[in-house]
Design an enzyme around this catalytic site. Sequence first.
Site, short mmCIF file in Angstrom:
data_model
loop_
_atom_site.label_atom_id
_atom_site.label_comp_id
_atom_site.label_asym_id
_atom_site.label_seq_id
_atom_site.Cartn_x
_atom_site.Cartn_y
_atom_site.Cartn_z
N SER A 19 -7.19 -3.25 13.37
CA SER A 19 -7.98 -2.02 13.52
C SER A 19 -8.73 -2.09 14.84
O SER A 19 -9.03 -3.19 15.34
CB SER A 19 -8.98 -1.90 12.36
OG SER A 19 -9.95 -0.92 12.62
N TYR A 35 -15.98 -5.74 7.33
CA TYR A 35 -14.68 -5.10 7.57
C TYR A 35 -14.13 -5.52 8.92
O TYR A 35 -12.95 -5.86 9.05
CB TYR A 35 -14.82 -3.58 7.50
CG TYR A 35 -13.53 -2.84 7.81
CD1 TYR A 35 -12.49 -2.82 6.90
CD2 TYR A 35 -13.36 -2.18 9.03
CE1 TYR A 35 -11.31 -2.15 7.17
CE2 TYR A 35 -12.18 -1.51 9.32
CZ TYR A 35 -11.17 -1.50 8.39
OH TYR A 35 -9.98 -0.84 8.67
N GLY A 50 -1.08 6.88 2.08
CA GLY A 50 -1.47 7.01 3.48
C GLY A 50 -0.47 6.44 4.46
O GLY A 50 0.69 6.84 4.51
N GLY A 54 0.94 3.51 4.51
CA GLY A 54 2.05 2.84 3.86
C GLY A 54 3.13 3.81 3.43
O GLY A 54 4.34 3.54 3.60
N GLY A 103 0.83 -1.21 0.00
CA GLY A 103 0.00 0.00 0.00
C GLY A 103 0.85 1.25 0.00
O GLY A 103 1.37 1.63 1.05
#
Length: 310
Positions: free
Chosen positions: A150, A175, A24, A26, A21
Amino acid sequence: MSRWTSANIPPQYGRSAVITGPGGLGFETALALARAGAEVILAGRNPAKGAEAANAIRAAVPSATIRFERLDLADLTSVTDFADRLHEQRSGLDILVNNAGVMRPPEWRATADGFEQQLGINYLGHFALTGRLMPLLMNGARARVVTLSSIAARQGAIHLDDINAQGWYDPMPVYCQSKLACLMFSFELERLSMAHGWGVSSIAAHPGVSRTDLLHNAPGRRSAIGVARSLLWFLFQPAAQGALPSLFAATAPQAKGGGYYGPDSLGETRGHPVPAKIPPQALVQTVATRLWEMSQELTGNPFVHTVPPA
């Protein structure tokens, strides 16, 4: 350990890192590691975005050793191709940061392999990537695998009877499931590494609530949550701050294998890295074992193929 910042990163000269990624979190993770002297490989599916990120890091850190490699976590063939290229290019790897993700697409979407998109990209793609890169990590120096979870994992549940959510799709619970799966994977990888002497530390992290494009990219800027992200930007900590738990897990001598790190303030939504609260469902070993077995089956047994039996 309080108030740990990127200034506390030990020198990383001679160490190598793969970060999934390029935007952001990453990007900020790659920038900090490059500043500390690491060789960095940014991996993502968009070559233009990846080249832009690598060029921006070179501009900020002229001495940076950084490049972009294409990797589509929604396609297991791409994961295998990426891993094969790295095996051809190098003999070892010291850090893998499983960072890339997608959040709350409004309807059920399939990856190239038929997985629900959030499960496939956030979890199964990284599971397969870690397995394919394990021989390089085993040849690395004090190698670490950092997997991003998360705070949403607290509300997660693993639906072993329908893990692809074909019969129950709801964007946020799905998610949450994917991020709980990431956390359980990190713990199980550490357990197996210790049991079989792989010599690779597995550490989980979460960024709190950070100012990235994650909510813009999947639900969309015009969705309710996308509008909230745009208008209430001040409630989200900067991406560089959100990257600190990942950087702590990847580099800090005091970060422990099997640990889980997140921000220290306002219910772990912002702040500096400290041990994070572990949801109790993440510690159910019977579910973790079955999830690992199922993930092996779904992704073509990447650990069986790449890790010699202990």
